[in-house]
Each structure stands twice: as C-alpha cells, then as structure tokens.
Design a protein around this motif. Structure first.
Motif, PDB file in Angstrom:
ATOM      1  N   GLY A   1     -22.908  25.032  -8.044  1.00  0.00           N
ATOM      2  CA  GLY A   1     -22.938  24.602  -6.654  1.00  0.00           C
ATOM      3  C   GLY A   1     -24.229  24.975  -5.954  1.00  0.00           C
TER       4      GLY A   1
ATOM      5  N   SER B   1     -22.831  23.661  -2.821  1.00  0.00           N
ATOM      6  CA  SER B   1     -22.071  24.848  -2.442  1.00  0.00           C
ATOM      7  C   SER B   1     -21.544  24.751  -1.020  1.00  0.00           C
ATOM      8  CB  SER B   1     -22.948  26.101  -2.579  1.00  0.00           C
ATOM      9  OG  SER B   1     -24.120  25.981  -1.793  1.00  0.00           O
TER      10      SER B   1
ATOM     11  N   SER C   1     -15.794  25.888  -3.673  1.00  0.00           N
ATOM     12  CA  SER C   1     -16.745  24.804  -3.880  1.00  0.00           C
ATOM     13  C   SER C   1     -16.088  23.669  -4.653  1.00  0.00           C
ATOM     14  CB  SER C   1     -17.983  25.302  -4.625  1.00  0.00           C
ATOM     15  OG  SER C   1     -17.635  25.732  -5.932  1.00  0.00           O
TER      16      SER C   1
END
Length: 254
Positions: A102, A108, A122
C-alpha cells in the motif's frame, strides 16, 4: 470428591476441548470474527469428539479438587492459545505485505473494512488477507492446523509443566519468519517503489517547475497494478509454501 460429580469420559472430553477450543478460537478461517460463535463452538466440539478417543490414553486422571482442575485445564488452554497464535502470526504476513504494498503503490490512503481484523485496513491488505485464508482452505492446508493440534499431545504431554521459554522462542521465531515472508511477497513492489522514487527525484531536479506530486500518485497506482497482475499468483503460491513449511515444524511427521 470430583470423581462423584464428573465421570472419566466427561472429564476427557472437557480436557481435550480446552486445548482444541482455545486453538480454534484463534486459527485462521475457523476463528474469524465473521464466523458465528455457534459455528465455531460446533466445529470445536465436533473435532473434540473425534480426537478424544485418539488421545484418551494421555488424559490424566480426574484431579482431586477444583483448584487442581482449573490448573490442569488452564495448561491445556495455554497450549491451545499457543498453537492458534502461531497460525495467526503466519497469516499476519499477508497483512504486513499489504501495508508495504500500500505504501509503495500510494494505495495506503484507500481504506476499507477488513473482515479478518474487524477494523478498517488498506485495500491491498484486506484483499490479501481474504485471498490467503481462502487459498489455505482451497489447498487443504487447514488440515495441517488440525493435525498439529493432534500431534501437540505428543509434543506437550498433558499435565506436564509448560515450557514457557520454548513458547517464547517459538513465537519470536515465527514472527520473524512471518515478517521475512511479508518482505519476500512485497519485494517486487519495493523494487518498483525505489526505482519510481529515484526517477521522481531526478525529474524534480531536472525540472523544478513540474509539480511532481500531482503526477506521481496516478502513475504510481498504475505501475502498482501492472506489477500486481503478473506477481499476485506467484506471491500467493510463495505464501502457501511458507505457511506449509513453517507449520510442518509442529508436526511429528513434518
């Protein structure tokens, strides 16, 4: 005194259920929060009924008092929690890999509900968690979890003193291997991120007037998806291999 209240067969079932129930509560797939508590209880009781005749010779006699009963059952619960924690630590490699991926793909910031952890996580981490547990059952690797519970009665003799030091060393080693597995799964994305940020830094030095931030994130997301398409299958196969190799150490035949 307890001999008059509890028969030997009932005590054997309760004794075996203490270890199996504690392990099932934490093991991936069986102990997920989205699995009904009644279903988990039914699974634990069913496995207990099957396993009890196999380990009946190892079940200690009924303790004389209530305190001794709680101590004996408490040891079994700790062993079950230990086995469940090991399996959960190995699966946690997917969550750590998802976090790393991520950050390397700028995904993310995109969060969604993670059914495995019952919290927001995430997108990549949630996807890998669900996919990993699904593949464990699809590849019949959940049989290793159940076999490890049965073999644990030979490794950890019921009624004996708990090897607390060995428990600590094993958990630490498993967590270290889990982190290493997460790094291996996310390695292509780490390399991609390093090359991407290196090129971005050169572009910022050569053309300071360009707002690299506005063009970096879309390109980084596209590159991340392009890297994931050919590497996802290999990464999940690598995870299954790591899961199998790490858990076979708990099996007598492994």
């Amino acid at each position: 005194m307890l001999d008059n209240l509890v028969s030997g067969d009932v005590f054997a079932l309760v004794f075996v259920f203490a270890r199996i129930g504690a392990a099932i509560m934490l093991m991936p797939g069986f102990g997920e929060v989205f699995v009904s508590a009644r279903i988990r209880l039914l699974i634990a009781v069913s496995i207990t009924v099957v396993v009890t005749p196999l380990v009946s010779d190892l079940v200690p006699p009924i303790p004389d008092g209530a305190l001794s009963m709680f101590i004996v059952l408490g040891r079994e619960i700790v062993i079950g929690l230990f086995l469940g924690t090991l399996s959960r630590a190995i699966v946690a490699a997917l969550h750590m890999a998802g976090v790393i991926i991520g950050f390397q793909t700028s995904l993310s910031n995109a969060t969604m509900f993670d059914p495995m952890n019952a919290s927001d996580g995430s997108v990549i981490g949630s996807f890998l968690n669900v996919l990993g547990v699904f593949l464990i059952f699809a590849a019949n690797l959940h049989h290793l979890l159940l076999m490890a519970i049965v073999d644990s009665y030979m490794t950890f003799t019921p009624g004996a003193t708990l090897p607390v030091a060995d428990f600590s060393v094993t958990v630490i080693r498993t967590l270290a291997n889990s982190f290493l597995l997460a790094m291996q799964i996310s390695a292509p994305f780490i390399v991609m991120g390093m090359l991407f940020y290196l090129g971005l830094g050169l572009l910022a030095r050569l053309m300071p007037q360009v707002q690299v931030f506005f063009i970096a994130i879309p390109i980084q997301i596209i590159l991340g998806i392009l890297v994931m398409i050919p590497t996802l299958a290999v990464a999940m196969m690598w995870f299954l291999g790591g899961f199998e190799s790490q858990f076979q150490g708990l099996l007598l035949q492994g």
